[in-house]
Design an enzyme around this catalytic site. Structure first.
Site, PDB file in Angstrom:
ATOM      1  N   GLY A  47       0.900  -1.059   0.103  1.00 43.74           N
ATOM      2  CA  GLY A  47       0.073  -0.132  -0.074  1.00 43.74           C
ATOM      3  C   GLY A  47       0.705   1.306   0.188  1.00 43.74           C
ATOM      4  O   GLY A  47       2.290   1.204   0.524  1.00 43.74           O
ATOM      5  N   GLN A  52       3.205   9.884   1.102  1.00 40.72           N
ATOM      6  CA  GLN A  52       4.518   9.143   1.200  1.00 40.72           C
ATOM      7  C   GLN A  52       5.416   9.451   0.086  1.00 40.72           C
ATOM      8  O   GLN A  52       6.460   9.236  -0.069  1.00 40.72           O
ATOM      9  CB  GLN A  52       4.116   7.767   1.233  1.00 40.72           C
ATOM     10  CG  GLN A  52       3.339   7.362   2.829  1.00 40.72           C
ATOM     11  CD  GLN A  52       3.220   5.853   2.709  1.00 40.72           C
ATOM     12  OE1 GLN A  52       2.491   5.279   2.183  1.00 40.72           O
ATOM     13  NE2 GLN A  52       4.415   5.242   3.215  1.00 40.72           N
ATOM     14  N   CYS A  99       5.244  -0.003   7.519  1.00 40.80           N
ATOM     15  CA  CYS A  99       5.211   1.064   6.510  1.00 40.80           C
ATOM     16  C   CYS A  99       6.447   1.398   5.679  1.00 40.80           C
ATOM     17  O   CYS A  99       7.515   1.648   6.529  1.00 40.80           O
ATOM     18  CB  CYS A  99       4.656   2.209   7.524  1.00 40.80           C
ATOM     19  SG  CYS A  99       4.123   3.773   6.542  1.00 40.80           S
ATOM     20  N   LEU A 100       6.401   1.856   4.498  1.00 38.72           N
ATOM     21  CA  LEU A 100       7.578   2.139   3.773  1.00 38.72           C
ATOM     22  C   LEU A 100       8.207   3.346   4.260  1.00 38.72           C
ATOM     23  O   LEU A 100       9.304   3.881   3.910  1.00 38.72           O
ATOM     24  CB  LEU A 100       6.919   2.410   2.531  1.00 38.72           C
ATOM     25  CG  LEU A 100       6.492   1.050   1.486  1.00 38.72           C
ATOM     26  CD1 LEU A 100       6.129   1.485   0.198  1.00 38.72           C
ATOM     27  CD2 LEU A 100       7.624  -0.043   1.544  1.00 38.72           C
ATOM     28  N   HIS A 141      -4.781   1.954   7.735  1.00 35.49           N
ATOM     29  CA  HIS A 141      -3.459   2.448   7.650  1.00 35.49           C
ATOM     30  C   HIS A 141      -3.305   3.434   6.405  1.00 35.49           C
ATOM     31  O   HIS A 141      -2.615   4.367   6.780  1.00 35.49           O
ATOM     32  CB  HIS A 141      -2.483   1.147   7.409  1.00 35.49           C
ATOM     33  CG  HIS A 141      -0.904   1.327   7.190  1.00 35.49           C
ATOM     34  ND1 HIS A 141      -0.068   1.050   8.329  1.00 35.49           N
ATOM     35  CD2 HIS A 141      -0.234   2.286   6.501  1.00 35.49           C
ATOM     36  CE1 HIS A 141       1.069   1.437   7.778  1.00 35.49           C
ATOM     37  NE2 HIS A 141       1.033   2.207   6.673  1.00 35.49           N
ATOM     38  N   GLU A 142      -3.651   3.005   5.289  1.00 31.61           N
ATOM     39  CA  GLU A 142      -3.302   4.004   4.132  1.00 31.61           C
ATOM     40  C   GLU A 142      -4.007   5.217   4.293  1.00 31.61           C
ATOM     41  O   GLU A 142      -3.617   6.222   3.870  1.00 31.61           O
ATOM     42  CB  GLU A 142      -3.567   3.289   2.902  1.00 31.61           C
ATOM     43  CG  GLU A 142      -2.703   1.984   2.561  1.00 31.61           C
ATOM     44  CD  GLU A 142      -1.237   2.159   2.700  1.00 31.61           C
ATOM     45  OE1 GLU A 142      -0.732   3.431   2.682  1.00 31.61           O
ATOM     46  OE2 GLU A 142      -0.465   1.416   3.123  1.00 31.61           O
ATOM     47  N   HIS A 145      -2.701   7.914   6.414  1.00 30.81           N
ATOM     48  CA  HIS A 145      -1.637   8.867   5.807  1.00 30.81           C
ATOM     49  C   HIS A 145      -2.180  10.031   5.565  1.00 30.81           C
ATOM     50  O   HIS A 145      -1.490  11.135   5.540  1.00 30.81           O
ATOM     51  CB  HIS A 145      -0.936   8.112   4.787  1.00 30.81           C
ATOM     52  CG  HIS A 145       0.064   7.077   5.196  1.00 30.81           C
ATOM     53  ND1 HIS A 145       1.212   7.750   5.915  1.00 30.81           N
ATOM     54  CD2 HIS A 145       0.396   5.720   5.018  1.00 30.81           C
ATOM     55  CE1 HIS A 145       1.938   6.274   5.973  1.00 30.81           C
ATOM     56  NE2 HIS A 145       1.456   5.400   5.547  1.00 30.81           N
TER      57      HIS A 145
HETATM   58 NI    NI Z   1       2.216   3.298   5.708  1.00 37.10          NI
END
Ligand code: NI
Length: 171
Positions: A47, A52, A99-100, A141-142, A145
């Site tokens: 995701g 991000q 998370c990235l 989660h996404e 952001h």
């Molecule tokens: Ni994330």
């Protein structure tokens, strides 16, 4: 098509609410979404939200691999534009997230077990569906952001936050 640089925790773009997309059909938005998908797949991740990649717009891309779910049912690559999450049930489950934007780390995060997702799809048509279990976790989660929220801000037990390499040694 391009792989974009991913913002890491501490960058201001991750800490503030993103703006709604005004014209989901514009060429700029299409290019951004293509690049987000490339970036997610290159990372690799499951995701990615537009902030991000340093773009403060309300766009999420994600998919759910079958192997990550308890019931073996995955979810195909999905684009959410201006998503809204509605609570269907107050049931909460604690599960592992990464998370990235926090490379190499993971932690246990409480999330709603089931949510209703409403958004615009890539073609501009409305999406309206129910996500549960791991799928619901990914969507929450996404979408967090887009409101400047990273998963550690949702954690209730910070002792489970750590570097994946170190956590693997104690499993
Ligand atoms: Ni994330």
């Amino acid at each position: 098509m391009a792989v974009l640089k991913i913002a890491r925790m501490g960058h201001p773009v991750l800490m503030r609410p993103s703006e709604p997309v005004e014209d989901p059909s514009s060429a700029d938005i299409r290019r951004l979404i293509d690049d987000m998908i490339d970036t997610m797949q290159d990372a690799p991740g499951i995701g990615l939200a537009a902030p991000q990649v340093h773009v403060p717009l309300r766009i999420v891309v994600y998919y759910v691999p079958e192997a990550r779910t308890a019931d073996g049912v995955g979810h195909p690559l999905t684009v959410l534009i201006n998503p809204e999450i509605d609570i269907l049930d107050a049931d909460v489950e604690v599960g592992l997230e990464a998370c990235l934007s926090l490379p190499g780390m993971s932690g246990h995060v409480p999330r709603l077990r089931e949510v209703r997702v409403r958004a615009l799809a890539l073609d501009g048509n409305p999406l309206d569906y129910v996500a549960s279990g791991y799928h619901a976790r990914v969507v929450q989660h996404e979408c967090d952001h887009l409101d400047g929220v990273l998963y550690p801000m949702r954690m209730t037990d910070l002792s489970t936050l750590g570097y994946v390499e170190e956590l693997a040694k104690t499993d």
